[in-house]
Design a protein around this motif. Structure first.
Motif, mmCIF file in Angstrom:
data_model
loop_
_atom_site.group_PDB
_atom_site.id
_atom_site.type_symbol
_atom_site.label_atom_id
_atom_site.label_comp_id
_atom_site.label_asym_id
_atom_site.label_seq_id
_atom_site.Cartn_x
_atom_site.Cartn_y
_atom_site.Cartn_z
ATOM 1 N N GLN A 1 0.852 -1.204 0.000
ATOM 2 C CA GLN A 1 0.000 0.000 0.000
ATOM 3 C C GLN A 1 0.877 1.239 0.000
ATOM 4 O O GLN A 1 0.915 1.974 1.004
ATOM 5 C CB GLN A 1 -0.895 -0.001 1.230
ATOM 6 N N PRO A 2 1.598 1.491 -1.104
ATOM 7 C CA PRO A 2 2.489 2.649 -1.118
ATOM 8 C C PRO A 2 1.699 3.938 -0.962
ATOM 9 O O PRO A 2 0.552 4.032 -1.402
ATOM 10 C CB PRO A 2 3.153 2.575 -2.497
ATOM 11 N N ASN A 3 2.313 4.900 -0.303
ATOM 12 C CA ASN A 3 1.649 6.150 -0.002
ATOM 13 C C ASN A 3 1.433 6.962 -1.268
ATOM 14 O O ASN A 3 2.375 7.493 -1.864
ATOM 15 C CB ASN A 3 2.496 6.935 1.009
ATOM 16 N N LEU A 4 0.173 7.060 -1.683
ATOM 17 C CA LEU A 4 -0.125 7.692 -2.972
ATOM 18 C C LEU A 4 0.157 9.188 -2.959
ATOM 19 O O LEU A 4 0.448 9.783 -4.003
ATOM 20 C CB LEU A 4 -1.589 7.434 -3.342
ATOM 21 N N GLU A 5 0.074 9.794 -1.783
ATOM 22 C CA GLU A 5 0.344 11.238 -1.749
ATOM 23 C C GLU A 5 1.823 11.496 -1.971
ATOM 24 O O GLU A 5 2.216 12.450 -2.643
ATOM 25 C CB GLU A 5 -0.135 11.814 -0.415
ATOM 26 N N VAL A 6 2.669 10.637 -1.408
ATOM 27 C CA VAL A 6 4.114 10.761 -1.656
ATOM 28 C C VAL A 6 4.381 10.581 -3.137
ATOM 29 O O VAL A 6 5.139 11.348 -3.749
ATOM 30 C CB VAL A 6 4.892 9.703 -0.840
ATOM 31 N N ILE A 7 3.734 9.582 -3.739
ATOM 32 C CA ILE A 7 3.930 9.334 -5.165
ATOM 33 C C ILE A 7 3.484 10.534 -5.986
ATOM 34 O O ILE A 7 4.154 10.937 -6.950
ATOM 35 C CB ILE A 7 3.158 8.066 -5.592
ATOM 36 N N ALA A 8 2.349 11.117 -5.588
ATOM 37 C CA ALA A 8 1.830 12.262 -6.345
ATOM 38 C C ALA A 8 2.841 13.399 -6.368
ATOM 39 O O ALA A 8 3.027 14.070 -7.382
ATOM 40 C CB ALA A 8 0.522 12.729 -5.727
ATOM 41 N N LYS A 9 3.526 13.592 -5.251
ATOM 42 C CA LYS A 9 4.480 14.711 -5.181
ATOM 43 C C LYS A 9 5.776 14.416 -5.922
ATOM 44 O O LYS A 9 6.571 15.311 -6.183
ATOM 45 C CB LYS A 9 4.815 15.015 -3.715
ATOM 46 N N LEU A 10 6.017 13.103 -6.233
ATOM 47 C CA LEU A 10 7.316 12.749 -6.782
ATOM 48 C C LEU A 10 7.429 12.973 -8.277
ATOM 49 O O LEU A 10 8.536 12.964 -8.821
ATOM 50 C CB LEU A 10 7.612 11.267 -6.511
ATOM 51 N N ASP A 11 6.297 13.123 -8.977
ATOM 52 C CA ASP A 11 6.352 13.333 -10.428
ATOM 53 C C ASP A 11 7.097 12.185 -11.111
ATOM 54 O O ASP A 11 8.146 12.360 -11.736
ATOM 55 C CB ASP A 11 7.043 14.669 -10.734
ATOM 56 N N VAL A 12 6.516 10.983 -10.985
ATOM 57 C CA VAL A 12 7.159 9.787 -11.529
ATOM 58 C C VAL A 12 6.899 9.661 -13.026
ATOM 59 O O VAL A 12 5.807 9.985 -13.501
ATOM 60 C CB VAL A 12 6.598 8.544 -10.784
ATOM 61 N N ASP A 13 7.911 9.195 -13.781
ATOM 62 C CA ASP A 13 7.725 8.948 -15.209
ATOM 63 C C ASP A 13 7.301 7.523 -15.484
ATOM 64 O O ASP A 13 6.554 7.246 -16.413
ATOM 65 C CB ASP A 13 9.039 9.210 -15.974
ATOM 66 N N LEU A 14 7.821 6.575 -14.676
ATOM 67 C CA LEU A 14 7.583 5.166 -14.974
ATOM 68 C C LEU A 14 7.613 4.354 -13.687
ATOM 69 O O LEU A 14 8.453 4.580 -12.825
ATOM 70 C CB LEU A 14 8.680 4.655 -15.924
ATOM 71 N N PHE A 15 6.665 3.404 -13.586
ATOM 72 C CA PHE A 15 6.702 2.434 -12.489
ATOM 73 C C PHE A 15 7.122 1.094 -13.037
ATOM 74 O O PHE A 15 6.628 0.667 -14.076
ATOM 75 C CB PHE A 15 5.323 2.249 -11.862
ATOM 76 N N ILE A 16 8.040 0.430 -12.334
ATOM 77 C CA ILE A 16 8.340 -0.946 -12.700
ATOM 78 C C ILE A 16 7.830 -1.825 -11.552
ATOM 79 O O ILE A 16 8.261 -1.681 -10.417
ATOM 80 C CB ILE A 16 9.851 -1.154 -12.925
ATOM 81 N N ASN A 17 6.921 -2.719 -11.877
ATOM 82 C CA ASN A 17 6.259 -3.509 -10.848
ATOM 83 C C ASN A 17 6.483 -4.999 -11.092
ATOM 84 O O ASN A 17 6.924 -5.400 -12.162
ATOM 85 C CB ASN A 17 4.747 -3.202 -10.861
ATOM 86 N N SER A 18 6.203 -5.825 -10.078
ATOM 87 C CA SER A 18 6.359 -7.275 -10.232
ATOM 88 C C SER A 18 5.038 -7.963 -9.891
ATOM 89 O O SER A 18 4.187 -7.385 -9.239
ATOM 90 C CB SER A 18 7.456 -7.783 -9.295
ATOM 91 N N PRO A 19 4.856 -9.216 -10.336
ATOM 92 C CA PRO A 19 3.585 -9.920 -10.119
ATOM 93 C C PRO A 19 3.186 -9.989 -8.655
ATOM 94 O O PRO A 19 2.003 -10.005 -8.320
ATOM 95 C CB PRO A 19 3.851 -11.319 -10.678
ATOM 96 N N MET A 20 4.178 -10.008 -7.753
ATOM 97 C CA MET A 20 3.853 -10.104 -6.330
ATOM 98 C C MET A 20 3.008 -8.922 -5.876
ATOM 99 O O MET A 20 2.202 -9.031 -4.965
ATOM 100 C CB MET A 20 5.167 -10.138 -5.533
ATOM 101 N N TYR A 21 3.201 -7.750 -6.500
ATOM 102 C CA TYR A 21 2.458 -6.556 -6.114
ATOM 103 C C TYR A 21 1.502 -6.123 -7.212
ATOM 104 O O TYR A 21 1.163 -4.955 -7.328
ATOM 105 C CB TYR A 21 3.435 -5.417 -5.777
ATOM 106 N N ALA A 22 1.069 -7.089 -8.016
ATOM 107 C CA ALA A 22 0.210 -6.747 -9.148
ATOM 108 C C ALA A 22 -1.078 -6.063 -8.700
ATOM 109 O O ALA A 22 -1.663 -5.290 -9.446
ATOM 110 C CB ALA A 22 -0.128 -8.013 -9.942
ATOM 111 N N SER A 23 -1.503 -6.316 -7.460
ATOM 112 C CA SER A 23 -2.781 -5.753 -7.024
ATOM 113 C C SER A 23 -2.774 -4.235 -6.983
ATOM 114 O O SER A 23 -3.815 -3.600 -7.028
ATOM 115 C CB SER A 23 -3.150 -6.304 -5.642
#
Lengths: 643, 283
Positions: B71-93
């Motif tokens: 459950q990554p903190n979406l507000e932190v993510i919003a402030k980070l201005d991310v270009d790309l997420f790399i994810n794995s099947p373990m956290y596919a949800s």
């Protein structure tokens, strides 16, 4: 009558010897008897048998015996055939203490596990008894308190497991109840401890026996009632602590054996004590031997404790249904009159809610659109959930005339969770929609069972709650087995069901809010029915109320709105329980005012919980449901003393 | 004239400073990015990463902590201005949640069979996404050379099998199988794994302590930290443990992320060879 018991013991003894021999033969083919007992052996297999299989057998016997003795003592002290180490939260208390110690004081574990477990067991037991021992109480209320405390302590354990998954890795295996031994150390120490405690029990047996009389008569006969009670509780807690510290929670085995033994004719305290102890020891032994054989043939390791929990749930249900003793109904408004709540309270509550709302929206907010976009659905979801939980609690408490009726005990939440667990197990990469479907199916399944089992009594709320409790206990055991397999999906299940608004979307939040408001309007308009239903049944029927249809309607309504909440957030405990109580405490007795004030209190609680949940360990979040449960639990303990 | 010069300079500058802002909740992806010289702008559960993965080190000034991995903190993510997420099947949800902020690419580091090929493949994929393919090729080549060197250094008797385990408590442990990076490293170092078949999807099997008796008597037991504090004490009192010859020289390795990628595999390889050559920790 006692002959039936002797027959049972004979059968169990025979079964255990047979199974033990089969197991031994499978583990050690072609070994002679003398070689078997040779302590200087070099044969690994014999060594294993001497140091793993044998101690495990002894441990099963000792654990079964101890838990039965503790259960019988508890039943004698509370005069309640439903009391046991599992139903009075004793085992949960021991477990929580050990979880906390494992995470924060791991070095303690090497020396004093038993004492930590004992402290936890005693604390939990005291809590349950303080909560439930009131003037007008009946057996079911005691058990309700016990299960509620047990659930609460379980929720606390879940917080720790969720936040510290690596540190608690060892705890979750043991927590499912495992009798695996690797030396004679544990069984030897347990034997020593139990011998001392059993000697004490026998010493006080006569006094315990006297407690069958009412307190006044017992005192007249010279029994120091309070002291004996305290001694009994300490002994019971110590026994449970000793056992839980070594093998984890072996759910319900004490309850199962006492039920069987009483059913087959044991009457006096000494009879029940003796026979329950023997039956319990042998029953646990037979179960464990069977599981060992399953492991041998199918390589599946099923924790013994969880199996006894699953078997024990229907037994619990059976006892509750056939419990003959029915004491007086709990009277509602007997503790003096408080001033009727007025406008000032309304205004204070609404202001507090608004302040909480503002804080939630503005704390750590750089006021960009995205942040609002993220927060508003979650806040709306919490408000919707709060409304629904308050309504559910109020409705359940009013139609059952039982102040401890709470939404979580209805079993619906567990039904949804069971559905979620099944979905996760069957479909590895389950999408959110699939999970929703699974959860809803689970809820309906459980609702059907609840209806089926209580329809004969005309949907008597007490019966409905009993079934609900049992299903909650069943889910608890199933969840424990799942977590013990160390499957990653188990942690997904924990995070889904732990009460988080993480997956909120504006759509789902608005839908939930609409459902909540509709439910509110319906209940608000049904004011008259609530007034009628708090009268005694015959009077209410004469006044034109169809009791069965009314109960059916309300239970269905509560079930539907609870399913919506659980699917969106997961389980949130205590909010539905305490909001109506708090409303009464503030002076709002009549249905409509109580409804409005309960809702306001619930909203306030959720918003405060949210503030804490998001910011205490920033950027890590605690599920808001868990925080609400903990806050609610504290308030619950405070409130109950005033009821 | 000066204006044109300035414009060209700015354009060139933009090209060079366009480093992608990549974030991930998965530790394996994070360690791979760090090994390739990329600092992710956000990683999940940095506190625990520093305990269980340890290297490559996360630079706290450049990388934000995203909070709980599931459950990554979406507000932190919003402030980070991310270009790309790399994810794995373990956290596919959580992919749908992440997609609201930036595109999500899935990379898988687990396999039922050839785990090494899977790890190398995924390393290449990540390199492609981060636009550092050359670095990846160099890194992989260097690693493989290092493995070959380490293989030379090992002083272990031929025919001895190795069991790499992690204790869950004093009675239960995980044994790492063929399809874990542990198994792959053992393969590359020419060592024989006592459990040379695939385990579960994450590359291990759960065993109880009595199964240690089934291993060959001269098996080299390698214990990877962490283990609960009471395990050494309990084992010392365990009659089976005291009987087993393999308890005499157990090798204890510091924390290594046994579900990682190439960096973790290399860390494990280095620590293992150090341990086999006598420099192991004590219980």
């Amino acid at each position: 009558m006692v002959r039936k018991l002797n027959l049972l013991i004979f059968i169990l003894l025979g079964a255990s010897i047979a199974l033990a021999s089969i197991l031994t033969l499978k583990q050690l083919p072609q070994v002679g008897l003398t070689e078997l007992l040779n302590s200087q052996t070099n044969n690994v297999k014999i060594l294993l048998w001497q140091n793993y299989t044998l101690p495990r057998i002894v441990m099963a016997i000792l654990a079964g015996l101890g838990l039965a003795v503790a259960t019988v003592i508890l039943q004698q002290l509370t005069k309640n055939n439903l009391a046991s180490d599992s139903t009075l939260a004793v085992s949960s208390g021991a477990q929580l203490a050990i979880v906390i110690a494992t995470v924060f004081f791991p070095s303690f574990l090497i020396f004093g596990v038993s004492f930590i477990a004992f402290a936890g067991a005693l604390a939990a037991l005291m809590l349950v008894l303080v909560l439930s021992m009131r003037k007008n109480t009946n057996h079911i209320i005691v058990i309700l308190s016990g299960m509620v405390v047990s659930l609460y302590l379980g929720a606390l354990s879940a917080v720790f497991i969720l936040i510290f998954p690596e540190e608690t890795r060892s705890v979750v295996i043991w927590a499912a109840g495992s009798l695996i031994q690797d030396s004679w150390l544990d069984s030897r120490n347990l034997l020593l401890g139990l011998t001392v405690l059993l000697a004490l029990v026998l010493l006080f047996a006569k006094s315990f026996n006297m407690l069958s009389l009412d307190d006044a008569s017992a005192k007249r006969l010279g029994v120091p009632v309070l002291r004996i009670r305290i001694i009994g509780l300490i002994i019971a807690a110590f026994i449970v602590g000793l056992i839980v510290a070594r093998v984890g929670m072996l759910g319900f085995i004490g309850l199962i054996s006492t039920a069987i033994v009483r059913n087959l004719g044991a009457r006096t305290f000494k009879q029940v004590l003796f026979y329950a102890a023997v039956v319990s020891a042998l029953l646990l032994l037979v179960t464990d031997l069977l599981l060992q054989l399953v492991d041998f043939y199918y390589q599946m390791q099923i924790p013994t404790g969880a199996v006894t929990s699953i078997i024990g749930t229907p037994v619990l249900l059976y006892i509750m249904f056939t419990d003959k003793a029915r004491t007086t109904k709990v009277s509602q408004e007997s503790k003096g009159y408080r001033k009727e709540g007025g406008i000032k309270t309304y205004i204070t509550l609404i202001s507090l809610c608004l302040i909480a709302l503002l804080l939630n929206l503005s704390f750590r907010n750089d006021f960009s659109y995205t942040i609002f976009e993220l927060r508003i659905p979650r806040i709306l979801l919490e408000i919707g959930a709060a409304i629904i939980l308050a309504i559910s609690g109020l409705v359940l408490q009013r139609i059952s005339n039982n102040p401890l009726a709470s939404p979580e005990l209805l079993g619906i939440t567990s039904g949804v969770n069971l559905g979620l667990m099944a979905t996760l197990l069957l479909f590895s990469g389950a999408s959110l929609t699939a999970l929703w479907l699974g959860g809803t199916l689970g809820a309906f399944f459980v609702l059907a069972i609840v209806m089926l089992l209580s329809v004969k009594s005309g949907l008597q709320p007490e019966k409905v709650l009993m079934v609900g409790i049992s299903i909650t206990a069943l889910y608890d055991a199933a969840q424990r087995i799942f977590i013990a397999t160390n499957d990653f999906r188990a942690y997904t299940l924990l995070s889904l069901t732990s009460g988080t608004t993480y997956n909120a979307s504006l759509d789902s939040a608005l839908i939930l809010l609409i459902v909540a408001i509709v439910a509110f309007i319906v209940i608000y308009l049904l004011n008259k029915i609530f007034i009628l239903i708090s009268l005694h049944t015959p009077m209410a029927t004469e006044l034109g109320l169809n009791i069965f249809k009314t109960r059916l309607f309300f239970i269905l309504l509560v079930a539907i709105i609870l399913t919506c909440v659980t699917l969106n957030i997961g389980s949130i405990m205590f909010v539905g329980l305490i909001a109506p109580h708090a409303a009464k405490f503030l002076g709002f007795y009549k249905p409509r005012p109580q409804l409005v004030v309960s809702i306001l209190i619930a909203i306030l609680l959720m918003l405060v919980a949210d503030l804490l949940a998001k910011n205490i360990i920033y950027p890590y979040e605690i599920p808001v449901g868990l925080v609400a449960t903990i806050l609610g639990g504290i308030y619950f303990a405070y409130l109950v003393r005033k009821i | 004239m000066q204006k044109i010069f300035l414009v060209i300079l700015t354009l060139l500058f933009c090209q060079f400073s366009h480093a992608q802002r990549i974030a991930t909740v998965d530790w394996t992806v994070a360690e791979t990015l760090l090994a390739l010289g990329i600092n992710p702008v956000g990683v999940g559960d940095v506190n625990s990463y520093n305990v269980w993965v340890k290297e490559p080190k996360i630079n706290a000034n450049l990388t934000a902590d995203l909070g709980t991995r599931l459950q990554p903190n979406l507000e932190v993510i919003a402030k980070l201005d991310v270009d790309l997420f790399i994810n794995s099947p373990m956290y596919a949800s959580i992919t749908p949640k992440l997609e609201e902020f930036a595109p999500v690419q899935l990379v898988n580091f687990t396999a039922e069979n050839d785990i090494w090929a899977q790890v190398l493949n995924s390393t290449h994929e990540i390199a492609k996404l981060a636009q550092v393919e050359n670095t990846a090729n160099n890194y992989i080549a260097t690693s493989q050379r290092e493995l070959a060197d380490l293989k030379e250094k090992i002083a272990l008797d031929k025919g001895k099998k190795i069991a790499v385990v992690q204790f869950a408590d004093s009675k239960n442990f995980r044994l790492y199988a063929k399809n874990s990076i542990v198994g792959a490293v053992l393969d590359h170092l020419g060592l024989e794994n006592v459990h040379n078949q695939p385990g579960n999807l994450w590359g291990f099997i759960n065993l109880t302590i009595d199964k240690l008796a089934d291993f060959p008597a001269d098996t080299q037991l390698v214990v990877v930290k962490p283990y609960p504090a009471d395990v050494p004490a309990k084992l010392a009192l365990n009659s089976l443990w005291n009987y087993l010859p393999l308890k005499e020289n157990v090798i204890i390795l510091p924390e290594t992320w046994t579900f990682g990628g190439l960096p973790s595999a290399m860390r494990f390889a280095r620590l293992l060879v150090e341990g086999l050559n006598g420099e192991s920790g004590k219980w």
